[in-house]
Design a protein around this motif. Structure first.
Motif, PDB file in Angstrom:
ATOM      1  N   ARG A 273      36.955  36.344  43.666  1.00 43.56           N
ATOM      2  CA  ARG A 273      36.921  34.841  43.874  1.00 43.56           C
ATOM      3  C   ARG A 273      36.536  34.306  42.543  1.00 43.56           C
ATOM      4  O   ARG A 273      37.244  32.951  42.129  1.00 43.56           O
ATOM      5  N   ASP A 274      35.520  34.722  41.653  1.00 44.23           N
ATOM      6  CA  ASP A 274      35.344  34.048  40.504  1.00 44.23           C
ATOM      7  C   ASP A 274      36.420  33.907  39.438  1.00 44.23           C
ATOM      8  O   ASP A 274      36.517  32.914  38.878  1.00 44.23           O
ATOM      9  N   PHE A 275      37.162  34.948  39.505  1.00 45.50           N
ATOM     10  CA  PHE A 275      38.317  35.092  38.517  1.00 45.50           C
ATOM     11  C   PHE A 275      39.388  34.239  39.098  1.00 45.50           C
ATOM     12  O   PHE A 275      39.952  33.388  38.012  1.00 45.50           O
TER      13      PHE A 275
ATOM     14  N   TYR B 181      41.812  46.029  37.292  1.00 44.78           N
ATOM     15  CA  TYR B 181      43.091  45.628  37.715  1.00 44.78           C
ATOM     16  C   TYR B 181      42.808  45.129  38.932  1.00 44.78           C
ATOM     17  O   TYR B 181      43.597  44.067  39.254  1.00 44.78           O
ATOM     18  N   PRO B 182      42.353  45.628  40.157  1.00 44.17           N
ATOM     19  CA  PRO B 182      42.156  44.927  41.496  1.00 44.17           C
ATOM     20  C   PRO B 182      41.548  43.448  41.468  1.00 44.17           C
ATOM     21  O   PRO B 182      41.814  42.637  42.177  1.00 44.17           O
ATOM     22  N   VAL B 183      40.353  43.477  40.586  1.00 45.24           N
ATOM     23  CA  VAL B 183      39.942  42.034  40.468  1.00 45.24           C
ATOM     24  C   VAL B 183      40.957  41.106  39.936  1.00 45.24           C
ATOM     25  O   VAL B 183      41.016  40.003  40.382  1.00 45.24           O
ATOM     26  N   ALA B 184      41.757  41.646  38.787  1.00 50.37           N
ATOM     27  CA  ALA B 184      42.772  40.496  38.368  1.00 50.37           C
ATOM     28  C   ALA B 184      43.894  40.053  39.356  1.00 50.37           C
ATOM     29  O   ALA B 184      44.290  39.143  39.523  1.00 50.37           O
ATOM     30  N   VAL B 185      44.320  41.340  40.028  1.00 47.73           N
ATOM     31  CA  VAL B 185      45.482  41.093  40.947  1.00 47.73           C
ATOM     32  C   VAL B 185      45.034  40.255  42.206  1.00 47.73           C
ATOM     33  O   VAL B 185      45.830  39.247  42.586  1.00 47.73           O
ATOM     34  N   PHE B 186      43.935  40.458  42.856  1.00 53.48           N
ATOM     35  CA  PHE B 186      43.368  39.867  44.022  1.00 53.48           C
ATOM     36  C   PHE B 186      42.888  38.410  43.551  1.00 53.48           C
ATOM     37  O   PHE B 186      43.021  37.540  44.336  1.00 53.48           O
TER      38      PHE B 186
ATOM     39  N   ALA C 225      44.152  32.534  43.803  1.00 52.13           N
ATOM     40  CA  ALA C 225      44.637  31.358  43.065  1.00 52.13           C
ATOM     41  C   ALA C 225      45.962  30.969  43.314  1.00 52.13           C
ATOM     42  O   ALA C 225      46.526  29.936  42.738  1.00 52.13           O
ATOM     43  N   GLY C 226      46.959  31.631  44.072  1.00 49.65           N
ATOM     44  CA  GLY C 226      48.084  31.278  44.349  1.00 49.65           C
ATOM     45  C   GLY C 226      49.446  31.646  43.461  1.00 49.65           C
ATOM     46  O   GLY C 226      50.182  31.209  43.357  1.00 49.65           O
ATOM     47  N   LEU C 227      48.929  32.657  42.553  1.00 49.88           N
ATOM     48  CA  LEU C 227      49.920  32.967  41.320  1.00 49.88           C
ATOM     49  C   LEU C 227      50.657  34.301  41.772  1.00 49.88           C
ATOM     50  O   LEU C 227      50.505  34.905  42.910  1.00 49.88           O
ATOM     51  N   ILE C 228      51.784  34.410  40.993  1.00 49.83           N
ATOM     52  CA  ILE C 228      52.564  35.546  40.994  1.00 49.83           C
ATOM     53  C   ILE C 228      52.240  36.560  40.152  1.00 49.83           C
ATOM     54  O   ILE C 228      52.259  36.128  38.745  1.00 49.83           O
ATOM     55  N   VAL C 229      52.152  37.782  40.488  1.00 58.68           N
ATOM     56  CA  VAL C 229      51.685  38.668  39.570  1.00 58.68           C
ATOM     57  C   VAL C 229      53.064  39.556  38.950  1.00 58.68           C
ATOM     58  O   VAL C 229      53.793  39.994  39.596  1.00 58.68           O
ATOM     59  N   VAL C 230      52.766  39.624  37.675  1.00 59.71           N
ATOM     60  CA  VAL C 230      54.049  40.476  36.683  1.00 59.71           C
ATOM     61  C   VAL C 230      53.453  41.566  36.190  1.00 59.71           C
ATOM     62  O   VAL C 230      52.561  41.564  35.445  1.00 59.71           O
TER      63      VAL C 230
END
Length: 571
Positions: A59-61, A87-92, A97-102
Motif C-alpha cells: 500500500r505504501d509503495f 519482489y511481491p511488495v513491488a508487484v502488488f 497503483a493501477g500499473l502494468i508490470v514488465v
C-alpha cells in the motif's frame, strides 16, 4: 469439439472454473491479506513477512508511485529483481497503483534490457542494486524517468540488514559501482509512502497486468499482453487442479525458480497467495547445498522447478536426509521431465513429480498430469478446466486422435496479443481464434497430450527459452563470421544448451572470440556452450533458408572443444 479428456478428470475437478470470481489480481491479493493477515506470507534467508506486512508495504509503495512519481493507471513499471522479499511488495504495489508490470531478468545484458524498456515504454523501474550498473549503461536511451533501487538485505531486521548489505558490497564484491542521477531507495519510498494517501484504482479483467516478454513463435522478443482476467483464470485453473489435496491457510511452497519467469509467477506467487500459503523464496537456486539446507528448515508441501533442478537436488547427498513427509506435490514445467528423474524423485520423497505444459502466451499453464498420477506418464497430461486443446495441420485443420500436428489452445488464460505488434498477434492466432502454440504433439484416446517436437527451432536451457535468431544475430555481428546456425545440443544437466555451427570468413577466428562476444551481448543461458566450425556452406532450403536441423545432424559428435568448456554465469 468433444472434450474427451474430461472423462479422465479425478473426482472433484470440475470441467469449468469460475473465471469471474475475481476482477483482478489486486482483488485476489487484498482478500487474502485480510483473511490471512496474521499468517506468514513470504520468507527469505530467515526473514519472514506476514500477509499484513506485505499488505501495508505494498500500500505504501503504491501511494509513493502515485503521489511522488506521478504514475497513472496503465503506465508500465519494470521490475528487475530476483526472488527477494522486495519482489511481491513491488508487484502488488504496482497493481494497487493501477500499473502494468514488465518483468526483467536481472541477468540481462545492456542490449537486452534496453530493448525491453524501450519496447514496453516503461517509465519507472525497481532494480536490485547488484544489477543497477547494467541499467546505468542504457537508461539515457529509454523512457525510464524513475529509478527505485534496493539492496538485498533491505527488508531484513536492522543488524542483519547491515551485515548482509555490507558483506555483498565490500566482502563478496557483488555490487558493481553504479551511479544514476535521481535514483531513490525502496526503503525511503516506503517510508514516504506511509504518510501519503492511496487513490483507489478500478481494475477490470480486461486491463493488462503484465507485459511478459517472449520470443513467441518467431524469436523476436515481444511482450505478451497478459490481462488480469488471463492471470486470474490460470490461478483458478491451477487451484482447481490441486484443490483435492491442498488446504487454505496451511500450505508452504518453495520457490526456487525466478518469479520474473511466468511459470513461477503464476504457479507460485499468484496461486499460493490465493491459498494463503507461506512462500519460501530462493534467491539463488544454483547454490544447491544452500537450497537443500533451506528445505531442511521448514516442512514444505509444494515445490516447483524444472527437470535440471530436481535432478540436481537428487544428486546432492544432503537431500536424501530431508523430511519430505509433508510434501504433496512437486510440479515440473519449462522443459520435459525425464523418466529417470521422475522415478527417482518419487522413490526418494514419496511424492509424485507432476509434469505440465504451458507457454507465456497462456499465462502460462495449459495442461498437466494430475496428483492422482503416481507414476511417470510420458505425457504433459490433460488440458486444464475451461481449456480446449486441438491438434492441427499446417492449414489449421483439426487432425484425428493420435496424429501429430501443431498444438492449438483456446481458453480464458490465452493472452490478448503482443504489445504493439498487430501483425505478430494476427499471425499467432488462427482465423477462428485459437492460439497456434508453435509446439508439435498429439493427443491420445484418453485426452493426454504428448509433446514430440517444436515447430520452430527453439532451444530450452534449464526451462528458459533461447531463440536461435537472437544468438545468430549477435554472432553474425563479428566480422570474421560468414554464416551461423544456432541449434540445441544435448546436455546432461541443462537438458539442452546452445551450439553454434559457424562458417568462417576469417580463418583465424576462434571459438573463444565468439563466446566472449556472446557473453557481452547475451544473458548467460543463451551463450553457446559449443562451437563447431565447418569449411562448407551451411545446408539451405531451395529458397536459401538455413536448415538448422540438418546443420545439427551434420555436426553431431563433432563439437569443437575450443571454448566449449566455458560455463555461462546464469546457467
Amino acid at each position: 469439439m468433444e472434450k474427451i479428456w474430461l472423462k479422465n478428470y479425478p473426482a472433484g475437478i470440475a470441467p469449468e472454473v469460475d473465471t469471474a470470481a475475481y476482477t483482478s489480481i489486486d482483488e485476489v491479493f487484498t482478500q487474502s491479506c485480510r483473511r490471512y493477515a496474521a499468517r506468514p506470507a513470504f520468507s527469505s534467508m530467515g526473514t519472514t513477512l506476514s500477509y499484513a506486512e506485505i499488505d501495508r508495504r505494498s500500500r505504501d509503495f503504491a501511494a509513493f508511485l502515485q503521489q511522488r512519481c506521478a504514475l497513472h493507471k496503465g503506465e508500465r513499471i519494470a521490475i528487475m529483481l530476483p526472488n527477494v522479499l522486495q519482489y511481491p511488495v513491488a508487484v502488488f504495489g504496482a497493481f494497487r497503483a493501477g500499473l502494468i508490470v514488465v518483468n526483467c531478468n536481472p541477468l540481462y545484458t545492456p542490449r537486452e534490457l534496453e530493448h525491453q524498456l524501450i519496447d514496453s515504454g516503461a517509465t519507472a523501474i525497481v532494480v536490485l542494486e547488484n544489477f543497477a550498473h547494467t541499467l546505468q549503461q542504457v537508461i539515457a536511451h529509454t523512457p525510464v524517468r524513475t529509478v527505485i533501487s534496493s539492496q538485498l538485505g533491505d527488508f531484513f531486521p536492522p543488524l542483519k540488514r547491515f551485515a548482509v548489505n555490507f558483506a555483498l558490497r565490500h566482502v563478496k564484491k557483488m555490487v558493481p559501482r553504479w551511479q544514476i542521477a535521481g535514483a531513490l531507495t525502496m526503503n525511503a519510498a516506503l517510508d514516504d509512502g506511509a504518510s501519503l494517501p492511496l487513490d483507489p484504482v478500478t481494475l477490470t479483467r480486461d486491463d493488462i497486468a503484465f507485459l511478459q516478454y517472449t520470443g513467441g513463435t518467431t524469436g523476436v522478443p515481444k511482450g505478451a499482453m497478459l490481462s488480469h482476467g488471463n492471470m486470474v483464470a490460470n490461478l483458478q485453473q491451477i487451484s482447481a487442479w490441486i484443490g483435492g489435496e491442498f488446504r487454505e491457510g496451511v500450505e508452504v511452497v518453495v520457490t526456487p525458480l525466478p518469479l520474473y519467469h511466468v511459470f513461477a509467477l503464476t504457479a507460485n506467487l499468484l496461486t499460493f497467495i490465493r491459498w494463503g500459503a507461506l512462500n519460501v523464496l530462493i534467491a539463488n537456486p544454483r547454490d544447491i547445498p544452500t537450497l537443500v539446507a533451506e528445505l531442511g528448515k521448514t516442512p514444505f508441501t509444494a515445490i516447483t522447478g524444472v527437470n535440471t533442478l530436481f535432478a540436481a537436488l537428487l544428486r546432492d547427498p544432503g537431500f536424501a536426509k530431508i523430511d519430505t513427509r509433508a510434501l504433496k506435490m512437486a510440479f515440473g514445467g519449462g522443459m520435459p521431465v525425464q523418466r529417470a528423474v521422475s522415478e527417482q524423485w518419487q522413490a526418494t520423497t514419496g511424492s509424485p513429480l507432476i509434469e505440465g505444459y504451458g507457454l507465456t502466451e497462456c499465462s502460462p499453464l495449459v495442461a498437466g498430469n494430475t496428483l492422482d498420477d503416481r507414476g511417470y506418464t510420458g505425457t504433459v497430461g490433460l488440458p486444464f478446466p475451461s481449456t480446449e486443446v486441438r491438434i492441427c495441420d499446417e492449414h489449421d485443420v483439426e487432425l484425428p486422435l493420435g496424429s501429430t500436428g501443431e498444438i492449438h489452445v483456446r481458453g480464458p488464460q490465452v493472452m490478448q496479443g503482443y504489445w504493439q505488434q498487430p501483425a505478430e498477434s494476427e499471425h499467432v492466432f488462427a482465423a477462428d481464434g485459437w492460439l497456434r502454440t508453435g509446439d508439435m504433439g498429439f493427443m491420445d484416446a484418453d485426452g493426454r497430450i504428448k509433446l514430440t517436437d517444436r515447430k520452430k527451432d527453439m532451444i530450452v536451457v534449464s526451462g528458459f527459452k533461447v531463440f536461435p535468431n537472437e544468438v545468430e544475430e549477435v554472432v553474425l555481428s563479428h566480422p570474421g563470421v560468414l554464416e551461423v546456425a544456432a541449434v540445441a545440443a544435448p546436455d546432461e544437466r541443462a537438458g539442452e544448451v546452445v551450439m553454434i555451427v559457424v562458417v568462417r570468413r576469417d580463418p583465424a577466428l576462434t571459438a573463444e572470440e565468439l563466446i566472449a562476444l556472446c557473453r557481452e551481448q547475451l544473458t548467460g543461458y543463451k551463450v553457446p556452450r559449443h562451437v563447431r566450425f565447418r569449411d562448407t556452406p551451411l545446408p539451405k532450403s531451395t529458397v536459401g533458408k538455413i536448415l538448422r536441423r540438418l546443420a545439427l545432424k551434420e555436426s553431431a559428435g563433432e563439437i569443437a572443444s575450443a571454448g566449449a568448456g566455458a560455463t555461462p554465469a546464469s546457467d
